[in-house]
Each structure stands twice: as structure tokens, then as C-alpha cells.
Design an enzyme around this catalytic site. Structure first.
Site, mmCIF file in Angstrom:
data_model
loop_
_atom_site.group_PDB
_atom_site.id
_atom_site.type_symbol
_atom_site.label_atom_id
_atom_site.label_comp_id
_atom_site.label_asym_id
_atom_site.label_seq_id
_atom_site.Cartn_x
_atom_site.Cartn_y
_atom_site.Cartn_z
ATOM 1 N N HIS A 69 -7.798 0.416 -32.669
ATOM 2 C CA HIS A 69 -8.894 1.201 -32.106
ATOM 3 C C HIS A 69 -8.503 1.654 -30.708
ATOM 4 O O HIS A 69 -8.122 0.847 -29.861
ATOM 5 C CB HIS A 69 -10.180 0.374 -32.087
ATOM 6 C CG HIS A 69 -10.726 0.149 -33.471
ATOM 7 N ND1 HIS A 69 -11.224 -1.055 -33.906
ATOM 8 C CD2 HIS A 69 -10.847 1.017 -34.506
ATOM 9 C CE1 HIS A 69 -11.636 -0.913 -35.171
ATOM 10 N NE2 HIS A 69 -11.418 0.325 -35.553
ATOM 11 N N ALA A 70 -8.622 2.961 -30.480
ATOM 12 C CA ALA A 70 -8.019 3.576 -29.310
ATOM 13 C C ALA A 70 -8.522 3.016 -27.986
ATOM 14 O O ALA A 70 -7.756 2.837 -27.044
ATOM 15 C CB ALA A 70 -8.264 5.081 -29.379
ATOM 16 N N ARG A 71 -9.821 2.721 -27.932
ATOM 17 C CA ARG A 71 -10.404 2.322 -26.644
ATOM 18 C C ARG A 71 -10.176 0.864 -26.298
ATOM 19 O O ARG A 71 -10.545 0.412 -25.206
ATOM 20 C CB ARG A 71 -11.909 2.598 -26.681
ATOM 21 C CG ARG A 71 -12.664 1.790 -27.744
ATOM 22 C CD ARG A 71 -14.062 2.336 -27.946
ATOM 23 N NE ARG A 71 -14.766 1.649 -29.038
ATOM 24 C CZ ARG A 71 -15.920 2.062 -29.548
ATOM 25 N NH1 ARG A 71 -16.493 3.155 -29.069
ATOM 26 N NH2 ARG A 71 -16.510 1.399 -30.526
ATOM 27 N N GLU A 72 -9.579 0.100 -27.189
ATOM 28 C CA GLU A 72 -9.411 -1.344 -26.972
ATOM 29 C C GLU A 72 -8.102 -1.595 -26.222
ATOM 30 O O GLU A 72 -7.146 -2.175 -26.734
ATOM 31 C CB GLU A 72 -9.494 -2.070 -28.324
ATOM 32 C CG GLU A 72 -10.881 -1.874 -28.949
ATOM 33 C CD GLU A 72 -11.017 -2.291 -30.409
ATOM 34 O OE1 GLU A 72 -10.105 -2.950 -30.950
ATOM 35 O OE2 GLU A 72 -12.050 -1.947 -31.030
ATOM 36 N N ARG A 127 -12.531 5.793 -30.572
ATOM 37 C CA ARG A 127 -12.179 4.640 -31.418
ATOM 38 C C ARG A 127 -11.220 5.013 -32.560
ATOM 39 O O ARG A 127 -10.295 4.268 -32.875
ATOM 40 C CB ARG A 127 -13.478 4.062 -32.006
ATOM 41 C CG ARG A 127 -13.329 3.051 -33.143
ATOM 42 C CD ARG A 127 -14.698 2.522 -33.528
ATOM 43 N NE ARG A 127 -14.725 1.746 -34.761
ATOM 44 C CZ ARG A 127 -14.660 0.413 -34.821
ATOM 45 N NH1 ARG A 127 -14.504 -0.291 -33.726
ATOM 46 N NH2 ARG A 127 -14.754 -0.213 -35.975
ATOM 47 N N ARG A 145 -11.433 0.699 -41.292
ATOM 48 C CA ARG A 145 -12.296 0.852 -42.465
ATOM 49 C C ARG A 145 -11.552 1.599 -43.570
ATOM 50 O O ARG A 145 -12.140 1.943 -44.585
ATOM 51 C CB ARG A 145 -13.569 1.656 -42.113
ATOM 52 C CG ARG A 145 -14.455 1.026 -41.050
ATOM 53 C CD ARG A 145 -15.091 -0.265 -41.513
ATOM 54 N NE ARG A 145 -15.995 -0.817 -40.493
ATOM 55 C CZ ARG A 145 -15.601 -1.516 -39.424
ATOM 56 N NH1 ARG A 145 -14.304 -1.767 -39.244
ATOM 57 N NH2 ARG A 145 -16.475 -1.975 -38.558
ATOM 58 N N HIS A 197 -7.722 -6.824 -31.638
ATOM 59 C CA HIS A 197 -8.807 -5.924 -31.243
ATOM 60 C C HIS A 197 -9.488 -6.490 -29.993
ATOM 61 O O HIS A 197 -9.154 -7.561 -29.504
ATOM 62 C CB HIS A 197 -9.847 -5.829 -32.371
ATOM 63 C CG HIS A 197 -9.406 -5.060 -33.568
ATOM 64 N ND1 HIS A 197 -9.925 -3.835 -33.904
ATOM 65 C CD2 HIS A 197 -8.487 -5.348 -34.534
ATOM 66 C CE1 HIS A 197 -9.356 -3.394 -35.013
ATOM 67 N NE2 HIS A 197 -8.481 -4.294 -35.423
ATOM 68 N N SER A 198 -10.469 -5.763 -29.508
ATOM 69 C CA SER A 198 -11.397 -6.284 -28.505
ATOM 70 C C SER A 198 -12.722 -5.551 -28.733
ATOM 71 O O SER A 198 -12.738 -4.478 -29.331
ATOM 72 C CB SER A 198 -10.893 -6.029 -27.091
ATOM 73 O OG SER A 198 -11.032 -4.652 -26.738
ATOM 74 N N TYR A 199 -13.826 -6.045 -28.283
ATOM 75 C CA TYR A 199 -14.010 -7.287 -27.574
ATOM 76 C C TYR A 199 -14.952 -8.165 -28.395
ATOM 77 O O TYR A 199 -15.552 -7.680 -29.362
ATOM 78 C CB TYR A 199 -14.664 -7.006 -26.190
ATOM 79 C CG TYR A 199 -15.992 -6.297 -26.276
ATOM 80 C CD1 TYR A 199 -17.193 -7.020 -26.282
ATOM 81 C CD2 TYR A 199 -16.052 -4.901 -26.413
ATOM 82 C CE1 TYR A 199 -18.418 -6.369 -26.388
ATOM 83 C CE2 TYR A 199 -17.282 -4.259 -26.532
ATOM 84 C CZ TYR A 199 -18.449 -4.995 -26.512
ATOM 85 O OH TYR A 199 -19.648 -4.352 -26.646
ATOM 86 N N TYR A 249 -19.676 -9.474 -38.563
ATOM 87 C CA TYR A 249 -20.531 -8.700 -39.463
ATOM 88 C C TYR A 249 -19.720 -8.287 -40.689
ATOM 89 O O TYR A 249 -18.498 -8.376 -40.696
ATOM 90 C CB TYR A 249 -21.127 -7.460 -38.784
ATOM 91 C CG TYR A 249 -20.202 -6.628 -37.905
ATOM 92 C CD1 TYR A 249 -19.040 -6.066 -38.391
ATOM 93 C CD2 TYR A 249 -20.523 -6.387 -36.560
ATOM 94 C CE1 TYR A 249 -18.209 -5.285 -37.585
ATOM 95 C CE2 TYR A 249 -19.705 -5.610 -35.738
ATOM 96 C CZ TYR A 249 -18.546 -5.065 -36.261
ATOM 97 O OH TYR A 249 -17.730 -4.301 -35.469
ATOM 98 N N GLU A 271 -10.405 -10.826 -31.648
ATOM 99 C CA GLU A 271 -11.245 -10.001 -30.771
ATOM 100 C C GLU A 271 -11.105 -10.597 -29.378
ATOM 101 O O GLU A 271 -11.651 -11.651 -29.082
ATOM 102 C CB GLU A 271 -12.708 -10.026 -31.228
ATOM 103 C CG GLU A 271 -12.956 -9.417 -32.599
ATOM 104 C CD GLU A 271 -12.807 -7.908 -32.626
ATOM 105 O OE1 GLU A 271 -12.827 -7.283 -31.556
ATOM 106 O OE2 GLU A 271 -12.650 -7.358 -33.730
HETATM 107 O O1 PAY Z 1 -12.598 -7.977 -39.515
HETATM 108 O O2 PAY Z 1 -14.698 -7.775 -39.389
HETATM 109 C C1 PAY Z 1 -13.578 -7.428 -39.056
HETATM 110 C C2 PAY Z 1 -13.374 -6.313 -38.078
HETATM 111 C C3 PAY Z 1 -14.333 -6.334 -36.954
HETATM 112 C C4 PAY Z 1 -14.053 -5.270 -35.886
HETATM 113 C C5 PAY Z 1 -14.289 -3.879 -36.462
HETATM 114 O O3 PAY Z 1 -15.423 -3.405 -36.455
HETATM 115 O O4 PAY Z 1 -13.323 -3.279 -36.929
HETATM 116 C C6 PAY Z 1 -14.917 -5.620 -34.706
HETATM 117 C C7 PAY Z 1 -15.056 -4.561 -33.631
HETATM 118 C C8 PAY Z 1 -13.693 -3.984 -33.265
HETATM 119 O O5 PAY Z 1 -12.890 -4.656 -32.623
HETATM 120 O O6 PAY Z 1 -13.455 -2.852 -33.638
HETATM 121 C C9 PAY Z 1 -15.750 -5.125 -32.398
HETATM 122 C C10 PAY Z 1 -15.983 -4.121 -31.296
HETATM 123 C C11 PAY Z 1 -16.717 -4.753 -30.120
HETATM 124 C C12 PAY Z 1 -16.797 -2.933 -31.790
HETATM 125 O O7 PAY Z 1 -16.369 -1.792 -31.635
HETATM 126 O O8 PAY Z 1 -17.883 -3.169 -32.331
HETATM 127 ZN ZN ZN Z 2 -11.370 -2.822 -32.884
#
Ligand code: PAY
Ligand code: ZN
Length: 309
Positions: A69-72, A127, A145, A197-199, A249, A271
């Protein structure tokens, strides 16, 4: 001219700086680091891959990627720190030397290169990838995704304008396709997959695409618990850990779930800092501490892989 500034590991670096760094660190540590190209991005940028480890036969391998994700940005800073530590401490640090003698780390310093460049040039909070979507002016797919693991069933959007757009099909993005192809082609050696990733300060493992309990849940939970205990021991940073679906989630199409179902047992999503005070805008003053604590967790997981995979 061959005169260049010393690379700064305590600053966020732009893509050109990172690409120059990866070329240099490979050239200057040829017995330990080699650089190849994993693939090419939508906009035509090279996606580099660093192989970090002492050469040997039949070595197990761990994939470590940053910058999905670009902003991380702290993720991208971490991959640089990891490679720096490997080259600086090889031969003096016993644990690290043992790991590098017996394992190869395949490090992707920046996977989503187009998105990362865009966060430097135009929109710090971008992102996704930067691919054009048909029938809309909205740009990009969420690379986390876009994998073929319950693809687009939950916690993902089928609308191209959304930040969690799953893409037109699994591996529709050149960046995700390149990573998936690399893992598929090296499945016999790859025993671990770590995606940074973060955060949120979490250490996640499969599954995120459903509440199904992974076959190796008990072992992965123990590995995560021990890794988090190591991480926390340095600066008392609090992490939670567990299966993705219950810990953060439900989110389908993630690379960790895909790698796990493809046969990479030790598959984790980190994260990194923080828990939201600065969020994606983690100050540069925290790069060093974040990287050092995270490396303790990575070493812990890698040691378990070496002894058990
Ligand atoms: O494995 O559940 C997973 C991936 C979770 C990450 C995702 O959404 O891809 C969590 C998020 C991320 O790092 O992109 C958390 C951040 C804070 C966000 O953008 O929500
Ligand atoms: Zn991420």
C-alpha cells in the site's frame, strides 16, 4: 560521477533513491545480496527483488515484501533497514549469521512502485496501484484485495472508485501477478511469507477471507506470540496478534491468505506502528525504533522456520 550521498535509513526515501540504494547495496555486498527484477509495474517501472543470504544449496527461503500500500511509508523504510542490518551484522551477530547462512530472504523493497511514486509526487494518502479501470475515471486496484483467496467476497469492493477495489479479476495487476508468479515458481523453497503494512501494531496470520480456522492455527499462534514477545521486549510497543478475520477485520483477496493456501505455511501480515495517532504519517523519528523492534519479530519467525519447516 560516482560521488553519491550516504543512504539515509532514518528518513523516508523516494523511489529513485531506493532503486539507487538497492543497486548499490547489491554491488557492494555481492557475496550476500543480489538484485534482480521481479516484474514491471503498470506504468512501466521495474519492481526489484533482493536476494539476501549466503549462497548454499537447497536453502529454505522467506519472502519479505514492503510497500503493498503506497501510503504505508514505514513499511518501505523497514525493508531498507532489514537489508542494512543483514549486511552490517553478518559475521558478527550469531543469530543473524546463522539465519543468513541457512535461509535466503527474498526482499521486495517496494511492490507497488507506481503507487509509491504517486504518494511522493501527488497524493500522500494514495493506497492502490495506478492502473486504469474501464468505464470510469477512477484509478487503481487494492493489491491486497487482488489475490485469489476468497477474491472479492468480503471486506473488499467491486467498485473501482473505492480504496479496497478488488480489481477486475484475481491478479489483474501486474504487481500482484509478478509476486504471485515468483512465489508459485519457487514454492519448493519458500517456507515463509512476511508482508509488511502499517498501521495498527498487529501480527496477523490466516485467515482474513473468512473466520475459518487455519489448519496450522495453533502453531502460527504460538509463532506470533513469541514474535510479538520479542518485538515488545525492546521498547514495550504493544501488539495484538491472531487470525486476520478476528483480529482486524474480514478482508478477502489478501496475499497472506493466498500464499498460505498455495502452501507457504508461515504466512504473516505485519501492521507496524502506530495505532492511529500519526497513522500512515508516522514521523521519521520513529523509523529506527520501529525497524529495530520489528526485526526482532522477523528474526523470531525466521528462526522458527529454520528449525521447523
Ligand atoms: O490480512 O486482514 C489482512 C489485511 C489487513 C490490512 C488491509 O486492509 O489490507 C489492514 C490495513 C492495511 O495495512 O492496509 C490497515 C490500515 C490501517 C488501513 O488502511 O486500514
Ligand atoms: Zn496496508
Amino acid at each position: 560521477s560516482n560521488i553519491r550521498a550516504v543512504h539515509s535509513y532514518v528518513k523516508y526515501n523516494d523511489l529513485d533513491t531506493i532503486n539507487a540504494w538497492s543497486a548499490n547495496i547489491a554491488a557492494q555486498n555481492s557475496g550476500l545480496v543480489s538484485r534482480s527484477q521481479l516484474g514491471t509495474s503498470y506504468e512501466g517501472r521495474p519492481i526489484y527483488l533482493l536476494k539476501v543470504g549466503k549462497s548454499g544449496s537447497n536453502k529454505k527461503a522467506v519472502v519479505l515484501d514492503c510497500g503493498f500500500h503506497a501510503r504505508e511509508w514505514i513499511s518501505v523504510a523497514f525493508c531498507q533497514w532489514f537489508v542494512k542490518e543483514a549486511v552490517e551484522k553478518y559475521g558478527s551477530d550469531t543469530q543473524l549469521t546463522n539465519l543468513l547462512n541457512n535461509l535466503d530472504f527474498y526482499v521486495v523493497p517496494v511492490l507497488n512502485v507506481d503507487g509509491y511514486a504517486y504518494t511522493w509526487s501527488t497524493n500522500r494518502m494514495w493506497r492502490k496501484t495506478r492502473s486504469v479501470n474501464s468505464g470510469t475515471t477512477c484509478i487503481g486496484t487494492d493489491p491486497n484485495r487482488n489475490f485469489n483467496a476468497g477474491w472479492c467476497t468480503v471486506g473488499a469492493s467491486s467498485r473501482a472508485c473505492d480504496d479496497t477495489y478488488c480489481g477486475s479479476s484475481p491478479e489483474s495487476e501486474r504487481e500482484t501477478k509478478a509476486l504471485a508468479n515468483f512465489i508459485r515458481n519457487n514454492l519448493s523453497s519458500i517456507k515463509g511469507y512476511l508482508t509488511i503494512h502499517s498501521y495498527s501494531q498487529m501480527l496477523l496470520f490466516p485467515y482474513s477471507y473468512s473466520y475459518a480456522v487455519a489448519k496450522d492455527h495453533t502453531e502460527l499462534n504460538t509463532v506470533a506470540k513469541n514474535a510479538v514477545s520479542q518485538l515488545t521486549s525492546l521498547y514495550k510497543t504493544k501488539y495484538t496478534y491472531g487470525a486476520g478475520g478476528t483480529t482486524i477485520y474480514l478482508a478477502a483477496g489478501g496475499s497472506d491468505d493466498w500464499a498460505y493456501d498455495a502452501g507457504v505455511k508461515y504466512s504473516f501480515t505485519f501492521e507496524l506502528r502506530d495505532t492511529g495517532r500519526y497513522g500512515f504519517l508516522l514521523p521519521e523519528s520513529q523509523i529506527q525504533a520501529t525497524s529495530q523492534e520489528t526485526i526482532l519479530a522477523v528474526r523470531s519467525i525466521a528462526t522458527h522456520i529454520l528449525n521447523n519447516a
